[in-house]
Write a protein that holds these residues in place. Structure first.
Motif, PDB file in Angstrom:
ATOM      1  N   THR A 161      -4.219  28.182  19.043  1.00 52.94           N
ATOM      2  CA  THR A 161      -4.871  26.985  18.509  1.00 52.94           C
ATOM      3  C   THR A 161      -3.875  25.837  18.603  1.00 52.94           C
ATOM      4  O   THR A 161      -2.790  25.899  18.023  1.00 52.94           O
ATOM      5  CB  THR A 161      -5.290  27.196  17.047  1.00 52.94           C
ATOM      6  OG1 THR A 161      -6.188  28.304  16.968  1.00 52.94           O
ATOM      7  CG2 THR A 161      -5.992  25.959  16.503  1.00 52.94           C
ATOM      8  N   ASP A 163      -3.097  21.753  18.227  1.00 47.65           N
ATOM      9  CA  ASP A 163      -3.522  20.480  17.637  1.00 47.65           C
ATOM     10  C   ASP A 163      -3.324  19.348  18.630  1.00 47.65           C
ATOM     11  O   ASP A 163      -2.231  19.183  19.192  1.00 47.65           O
ATOM     12  CB  ASP A 163      -2.727  20.190  16.361  1.00 47.65           C
ATOM     13  CG  ASP A 163      -3.147  18.860  15.738  1.00 47.65           C
ATOM     14  OD1 ASP A 163      -4.227  18.808  15.130  1.00 47.65           O
ATOM     15  OD2 ASP A 163      -2.392  17.870  15.899  1.00 47.65           O
ATOM     16  N   LEU A 164      -4.393  18.570  18.854  1.00 45.95           N
ATOM     17  CA  LEU A 164      -4.356  17.430  19.763  1.00 45.95           C
ATOM     18  C   LEU A 164      -4.906  16.211  19.039  1.00 45.95           C
ATOM     19  O   LEU A 164      -6.120  15.993  18.992  1.00 45.95           O
ATOM     20  CB  LEU A 164      -5.192  17.706  21.020  1.00 45.95           C
ATOM     21  CG  LEU A 164      -4.731  18.845  21.937  1.00 45.95           C
ATOM     22  CD1 LEU A 164      -5.747  19.077  23.046  1.00 45.95           C
ATOM     23  CD2 LEU A 164      -3.358  18.540  22.533  1.00 45.95           C
ATOM     24  N   ASP A 165      -4.033  15.449  18.428  1.00 42.97           N
ATOM     25  CA  ASP A 165      -4.429  14.206  17.768  1.00 42.97           C
ATOM     26  C   ASP A 165      -5.579  14.419  16.784  1.00 42.97           C
ATOM     27  O   ASP A 165      -6.555  13.672  16.764  1.00 42.97           O
ATOM     28  CB  ASP A 165      -4.806  13.170  18.831  1.00 42.97           C
ATOM     29  CG  ASP A 165      -4.886  11.757  18.269  1.00 42.97           C
ATOM     30  OD1 ASP A 165      -4.261  11.510  17.220  1.00 42.97           O
ATOM     31  OD2 ASP A 165      -5.591  10.913  18.859  1.00 42.97           O
ATOM     32  N   GLY A 166      -5.480  15.468  15.986  1.00 46.20           N
ATOM     33  CA  GLY A 166      -6.513  15.760  14.991  1.00 46.20           C
ATOM     34  C   GLY A 166      -7.634  16.646  15.481  1.00 46.20           C
ATOM     35  O   GLY A 166      -8.470  17.086  14.688  1.00 46.20           O
ATOM     36  N   PHE A 167      -7.691  16.919  16.790  1.00 45.65           N
ATOM     37  CA  PHE A 167      -8.634  17.890  17.326  1.00 45.65           C
ATOM     38  C   PHE A 167      -7.914  19.235  17.473  1.00 45.65           C
ATOM     39  O   PHE A 167      -6.689  19.282  17.633  1.00 45.65           O
ATOM     40  CB  PHE A 167      -9.162  17.461  18.701  1.00 45.65           C
ATOM     41  CG  PHE A 167     -10.002  16.221  18.674  1.00 45.65           C
ATOM     42  CD1 PHE A 167     -11.364  16.295  18.407  1.00 45.65           C
ATOM     43  CD2 PHE A 167      -9.444  14.980  18.940  1.00 45.65           C
ATOM     44  CE1 PHE A 167     -12.142  15.150  18.380  1.00 45.65           C
ATOM     45  CE2 PHE A 167     -10.214  13.828  18.919  1.00 45.65           C
ATOM     46  CZ  PHE A 167     -11.574  13.912  18.636  1.00 45.65           C
ATOM     47  N   SER A 168      -8.670  20.326  17.436  1.00 42.79           N
ATOM     48  CA  SER A 168      -8.093  21.654  17.630  1.00 42.79           C
ATOM     49  C   SER A 168      -8.643  22.254  18.916  1.00 42.79           C
ATOM     50  O   SER A 168      -9.858  22.450  19.037  1.00 42.79           O
ATOM     51  CB  SER A 168      -8.446  22.576  16.455  1.00 42.79           C
ATOM     52  OG  SER A 168      -7.897  22.107  15.243  1.00 42.79           O
ATOM     53  N   VAL A 202      -9.546  27.534  13.091  1.00 47.78           N
ATOM     54  CA  VAL A 202      -9.711  26.082  13.229  1.00 47.78           C
ATOM     55  C   VAL A 202     -10.007  25.471  11.862  1.00 47.78           C
ATOM     56  O   VAL A 202     -10.937  25.907  11.173  1.00 47.78           O
ATOM     57  CB  VAL A 202     -10.858  25.771  14.210  1.00 47.78           C
ATOM     58  CG1 VAL A 202     -11.167  24.285  14.219  1.00 47.78           C
ATOM     59  CG2 VAL A 202     -10.493  26.247  15.609  1.00 47.78           C
ATOM     60  N   ASP A 204     -11.238  22.424  11.072  1.00 47.27           N
ATOM     61  CA  ASP A 204     -12.456  21.607  11.028  1.00 47.27           C
ATOM     62  C   ASP A 204     -13.217  21.821  12.330  1.00 47.27           C
ATOM     63  O   ASP A 204     -12.837  21.288  13.375  1.00 47.27           O
ATOM     64  CB  ASP A 204     -12.118  20.130  10.844  1.00 47.27           C
ATOM     65  CG  ASP A 204     -13.358  19.243  10.686  1.00 47.27           C
ATOM     66  OD1 ASP A 204     -14.488  19.756  10.883  1.00 47.27           O
ATOM     67  OD2 ASP A 204     -13.191  18.051  10.372  1.00 47.27           O
ATOM     68  N   ARG A 207     -14.257  19.160  14.840  1.00 45.47           N
ATOM     69  CA  ARG A 207     -13.213  18.528  15.642  1.00 45.47           C
ATOM     70  C   ARG A 207     -12.566  19.547  16.583  1.00 45.47           C
ATOM     71  O   ARG A 207     -11.361  19.494  16.848  1.00 45.47           O
ATOM     72  CB  ARG A 207     -12.164  17.886  14.739  1.00 45.47           C
ATOM     73  CG  ARG A 207     -12.742  16.885  13.747  1.00 45.47           C
ATOM     74  CD  ARG A 207     -11.676  16.286  12.858  1.00 45.47           C
ATOM     75  NE  ARG A 207     -10.765  15.442  13.613  1.00 45.47           N
ATOM     76  CZ  ARG A 207     -10.988  14.145  13.864  1.00 45.47           C
ATOM     77  NH1 ARG A 207     -12.079  13.553  13.416  1.00 45.47           N
ATOM     78  NH2 ARG A 207     -10.124  13.447  14.557  1.00 45.47           N
ATOM     79  N   THR A 208     -13.387  20.449  17.091  1.00 46.42           N
ATOM     80  CA  THR A 208     -12.902  21.510  17.962  1.00 46.42           C
ATOM     81  C   THR A 208     -13.146  21.161  19.428  1.00 46.42           C
ATOM     82  O   THR A 208     -14.159  20.560  19.788  1.00 46.42           O
ATOM     83  CB  THR A 208     -13.610  22.845  17.648  1.00 46.42           C
ATOM     84  OG1 THR A 208     -13.453  23.150  16.271  1.00 46.42           O
ATOM     85  CG2 THR A 208     -13.022  23.980  18.476  1.00 46.42           C
ATOM     86  N   SER A 300     -10.768   9.696  18.242  1.00 45.14           N
ATOM     87  CA  SER A 300     -10.226  10.544  17.176  1.00 45.14           C
ATOM     88  C   SER A 300     -10.838  10.242  15.821  1.00 45.14           C
ATOM     89  O   SER A 300     -11.015  11.143  14.991  1.00 45.14           O
ATOM     90  CB  SER A 300      -8.702  10.384  17.105  1.00 45.14           C
ATOM     91  OG  SER A 300      -8.105  10.768  18.315  1.00 45.14           O
TER      92      SER A 300
END
Length: 313
Positions: A161, A163-168, A202, A204, A207-208, A300
Motif C-alpha cells: 500500500t 501513499d500518493l498525495d493522500g491517495f492509497s 487502505v 479511506d 481515495r484508493t 487531491s
C-alpha cells in the motif's frame, strides 16, 4: 497529482528508456509501470568469437560481418523486447540437445535485464523528485521482485500500500487464469481474496487507486482475439471476446476506487467508467518500439480524476 502509467513492455529496452524519460517530459509526479516487464524469447546470434555471425529475426536471415553490425542488430533485437545472445555453432548444437540449458540461460538473461533497468532508473531518476512504482505481472517470474525492491529510486508495487498525495495505491500483477499458465495466475475466488486483503489496509477507500494488471471483465478493456483448442487464433484473430477478471470488476464496483489502472490485454486500449471509477488500459505495441501510456491528473482535494489522456510515443 499527475500519474504517467504504462505497462506490458515485455523486455523492450527502448520502451523502458522512454518510460523513464516520460516523467520529466510530461511533468508527471508519479511513474507507474504496470508489469509484464520481461521479454518472451531469446534470439541467437550465431558465429565464432570474431564473426561473421548469422541471426534470424522475424523469419528473415541476416548475415553480420563486423562487430558494429552485430552490435546494431543486438540493439534492434533488444528494442523489440527480445534477448540477443551470442553463441558459437557448437554451443547452439548443445542447446538444441538440452532444453534445460536454454531455460537456464533465458532466466539469467531476464534477471540481468531487470538489474540493468533498475540501475538505469536509479541513474535517470536520481534527484528528479519523481516517484516510480513498478509492479511485476503474470508473465514476470518471482525472482525479479527483490531486484526491483533493491533499487534506490523504485518502489515495488506488488502487495504494498503506497501513499500518493493522500491517495492509497494498491497493486497486484496476479491475473485470472490464461491459456498459457503463466507465473502469477489465480482462480477468480482466490484473486478476489487477494484483492480484499490489499484493500483492508487502505485508510479511506474513496481515495484508493487500483493498480491491477488484469482488466475488469466485459469492460472493453479486456477484448482479446479468441483462441481455439489448438491455441491458434480463431478467424485470423478477428474474433474478439472478453477475457478479463470477474473478481477485479466486482471489486471495482464494490469499493469504488477513484482510478483503476490495467494492462494485460494489449489490444484493450481505452478508458471506461465503472460506477464512480475511471478504469484505464493504455494498451501495448512494444514490438514496434512505441510506448503507449495514460496520463491521469487527480484532484487531491476532491478525490476525483480531473482529466486523462491516452498517448503514443
Amino acid at each position: 497529482m499527475r500519474i504517467f502509467f504504462a505497462t506490458d513492455i515485455h523486455g523492450s529496452d527502448i520502451c523502458w528508456r522512454k518510460f523513464l524519460n516520460a516523467g520529466a517530459f510530461h511533468k508527471a509526479d508519479v511513474l507507474v509501470m504496470g508489469g509484464d516487464m520481461t521479454g518472451k524469447a531469446m534470439v541467437p546470434i550465431t558465429g565464432e568469437a570474431h564473426g561473421p555471425w548469422q541471426v534470424t529475426l522475424q523469419d528473415q536471415v541476416h548475415e553480420l560481418s563486423t562487430e558494429a553490425e552485430a552490435q546494431a542488430m543486438a540493439k534492434r533485437i533488444q528494442d523489440r523486447g527480445y534477448y540477443p545472445v551470442r553463441v558459437t555453432p557448437d554451443e547452439m548444437r548443445t542447446w538444441q540437445a538440452d532444453q534445460a540449458l536454454v531455460d537456464a540461460r533465458f532466466k539469467q538473461e531476464m534477471l540481468d535485464m531487470v538489474e540493468r533497468w533498475m540501475a538505469l532508473a536509479d541513474e535517470r531518476l536520481a534527484g528528479k523528485g519523481i516517484r516510480c512504482i513498478v509492479s511485476p505481472a503474470n508473465d514476470d517470474m518471482f525472482e525479479i521482485d527483490p531486484i526491483i525492491a533493491a533499487a534506490k529510486e523504485i518502489e515495488l508495487g506488488e502487495a504494498n500500500t503506497i501513499d500518493l498525495d493522500g491517495f492509497s495505491m494498491v497493486s497486484t500483477g496476479w491475473a485470472n487464469p490464461t491459456p498459457w499458465k503463466t507465473f502469477r495466475e489465480l482462480p477468480e475466488d482466490e484473486l478476489r481474496t487477494r484483492i480484499d486483503g490489499l484493500v483492508a489496509s487502505v485508510p479511506d477507500r474513496r481515495r484508493t487507486i487500483f493498480n491491477f494488471h488484469a482488466p475488469p471483465y466485459g469492460s472493453n478493456l479486456d477484448n482479446a482475439p479468441k483462441i481455439g483448442e489448438d491455441m491458434r487464433y480463431v478467424s485470423g484473430g478477428q474474433a474478439l471476446i472478453p477475457v478479463g477478471s470477474h473478481a477485479i470488476r466486482d471489486a471495482i464496483l464494490e469499493y469504488g476506487p477513484v482510478l483503476s489502472l490495467h494492462g494485460h490485454i494489449h489490444e484493450g486500449r481505452g478508458a471506461v467508467k465503472l460506477g464512480r471509477t475511471l478504469a484505464v488500459n493504455p494498451g501495448s505495441t512494444y514490438e514496434d518500439g512505441v510506448l503507449q501510456a495514460a496520463i491521469v491528473d487527480l484532484d487531491s482535494k476532491k478525490a476525483e480524476v480531473k482529466r486523462y489522456l491516452l498517448i503514443n510515443g
